[in-house]
Design a protein around this motif. Structure first.
Motif, mmCIF file in Angstrom:
data_model
loop_
_atom_site.group_PDB
_atom_site.id
_atom_site.type_symbol
_atom_site.label_atom_id
_atom_site.label_comp_id
_atom_site.label_asym_id
_atom_site.label_seq_id
_atom_site.Cartn_x
_atom_site.Cartn_y
_atom_site.Cartn_z
ATOM 1 N N HIS A 77 0.800 -1.250 -0.007
ATOM 2 C CA HIS A 77 0.094 -0.008 0.182
ATOM 3 C C HIS A 77 0.716 1.167 0.028
ATOM 4 O O HIS A 77 0.381 2.407 -0.391
ATOM 5 C CB HIS A 77 -1.049 -0.030 1.176
ATOM 6 N N ARG A 78 2.348 1.046 0.364
ATOM 7 C CA ARG A 78 2.925 2.372 0.251
ATOM 8 C C ARG A 78 3.948 2.221 -1.096
ATOM 9 O O ARG A 78 4.716 3.142 -1.263
ATOM 10 C CB ARG A 78 4.060 2.137 1.430
ATOM 11 N N SER A 79 3.568 1.184 -1.945
ATOM 12 C CA SER A 79 4.304 1.033 -3.208
ATOM 13 C C SER A 79 3.769 1.851 -4.469
ATOM 14 O O SER A 79 4.318 1.533 -5.478
ATOM 15 C CB SER A 79 4.520 -0.349 -3.446
ATOM 16 N N ILE A 80 3.138 2.964 -4.170
ATOM 17 C CA ILE A 80 2.665 3.905 -5.159
ATOM 18 C C ILE A 80 2.877 5.251 -4.897
ATOM 19 O O ILE A 80 2.499 5.564 -3.750
ATOM 20 C CB ILE A 80 0.966 3.451 -5.882
ATOM 21 N N GLY A 98 3.437 4.924 -13.901
ATOM 22 C CA GLY A 98 4.530 4.228 -14.080
ATOM 23 C C GLY A 98 4.660 2.997 -13.174
ATOM 24 O O GLY A 98 4.370 2.758 -12.420
ATOM 25 N N VAL A 99 5.202 1.884 -14.135
ATOM 26 C CA VAL A 99 5.702 0.820 -13.216
ATOM 27 C C VAL A 99 6.835 0.096 -14.309
ATOM 28 O O VAL A 99 7.077 0.261 -15.437
ATOM 29 C CB VAL A 99 4.403 -0.048 -13.154
ATOM 30 N N THR A 106 5.005 -6.365 -7.788
ATOM 31 C CA THR A 106 4.604 -5.364 -7.062
ATOM 32 C C THR A 106 3.528 -4.688 -7.835
ATOM 33 O O THR A 106 2.449 -4.193 -6.853
ATOM 34 C CB THR A 106 5.806 -4.283 -6.812
ATOM 35 N N GLY A 107 3.650 -4.293 -8.909
ATOM 36 C CA GLY A 107 2.570 -3.968 -9.742
ATOM 37 C C GLY A 107 1.423 -4.557 -9.639
ATOM 38 O O GLY A 107 0.228 -4.047 -9.732
ATOM 39 N N VAL A 163 3.750 6.473 -9.682
ATOM 40 C CA VAL A 163 4.506 5.514 -10.205
ATOM 41 C C VAL A 163 4.518 4.354 -9.108
ATOM 42 O O VAL A 163 4.578 4.817 -8.033
ATOM 43 C CB VAL A 163 6.233 6.178 -10.402
ATOM 44 N N VAL A 164 4.824 3.363 -9.599
ATOM 45 C CA VAL A 164 4.743 2.095 -8.565
ATOM 46 C C VAL A 164 6.129 1.497 -8.396
ATOM 47 O O VAL A 164 6.765 1.375 -9.379
ATOM 48 C CB VAL A 164 3.811 0.732 -9.389
#
Length: 278
Positions: A77-80, A98-99, A106-107, A163-164
């Motif tokens: 939940h902190r990865s975007i 972005g990813v 993760t995406g 961005v992810v």
């Protein structure tokens, strides 16, 4: 006695295994650089492999067997991220995000909770990537595009709305902030609903090795399991019951995101493990 090759990341729970023994560990850093060689040419006997790649390799019939042992897992939940003060969650519709790769695990998890928990239309977003898929033959959806990168620069320039990437990948001093300001609470709620931690990477083995020398596979599996036991970390676990729910959720997310076309069961994914080691 044969020395098998393995591509496994450097973690506290893998340190003892990698210190020596019958396994020759490849020097691959970051570990995701081992994924494509494993699923395209079976470069290693054993390899850490991202869960999304595992699912695609299974569907493509690659000669790799999944083992129910989590080498890396975490909440995402902190990865975007967005620029400080940039567009919020409600403004993602129709935007560019972005990813690193559309097939990145993760995406997979980020898109999964965006759709299931926040109602984000994933097909209405253009996914801006810098890398292609690891499993040969996979055709990305039409709303995936490639740019030379880096994605953080594109975000800072306003070329993407978000961005992810994992927190450790965010450059120090970059003017970014989590897209979800309440990510810690969202993470706790996700865990309360599902009772599991998202899986990033599993241990895999060439199917031929599992068939011909299950004792060697058991040796490495048990040694890594001992390292996980010593850590006592809920993000790391092993055994089919321990990984089943996270795998089921990932399968559902992957199908919704057009990463796979069918939804295999947990038993189907770990059939080789159950047959030779179960």
């Amino acid at each position: 006695m044969r020395a098998y090759t393995a591509a496994i990341g450097d973690y506290p729970h893998t340190a003892a295994v990698k210190a020596g023994g019958r396994f020759e560990f490849a020097d691959v850093e970051p570990i995701h650089r081992a994924f494509a060689p494993m699923v395209r040419s079976l470069r290693f006997d054993f390899a850490e492999l991202a869960l999304a790649t595992c699912l695609q390799a299974h569907e493509a019939g690659v000669g790799v067997s999944l083992l129910p042992l989590v080498l890396h897992g975490n909440f995402h939940h902190r990865s975007i991220w967005r620029r400080a003060g940039g567009p919020g969650l409600a403004e993602l519709a129709g935007r560019r995000v972005g990813v690193r790769a559309y097939t990145q695990t993760t995406g997979l998890w980020v898109r999964g909770f965006l759709a299931s928990d926040y109602g984000v239309d994933l097909d209405g977003i253009t996914w801006v990537t810098t890398e292609g898929p690891q499993v040969a033959g996979y055709a990305e959806p039409a709303n995936v595009t490639r740019v030379p990168g880096p994605l953080v620069a594109a975000l800072e320039a306003g070329e993407v709305a978000a961005v992810v990437m994992g927190p450790r990948a965010v450059p120090e001093g970059a003017p970014l902030e989590p897209l979800l300001p309440d990510w810690e609470n969202a993470q706790r709620q996700w865990f309360a609903r599902h009772g599991t931690v998202p899986i990033n990477h599993l241990l895999t083995v060439r199917t031929e090795v599992l068939r011909s020398d299950p004792e060697a596979v058991r040796e490495l599996y048990d040694a890594l399991a001992a390292g996980i036991d010593a850590r006592g970390d809920e993000r790391l676990r092993y055994g089919v019951p321990a990984v089943a729910e996270a795998v089921r959720i990932a399968v559902r997310y992957a199908a919704q995101q057009h990463l796979i076309t069918t939804e295999p069961t947990v038993d189907e994914l770990f059939a080789d493990f159950q047959r030779y080691l179960g």
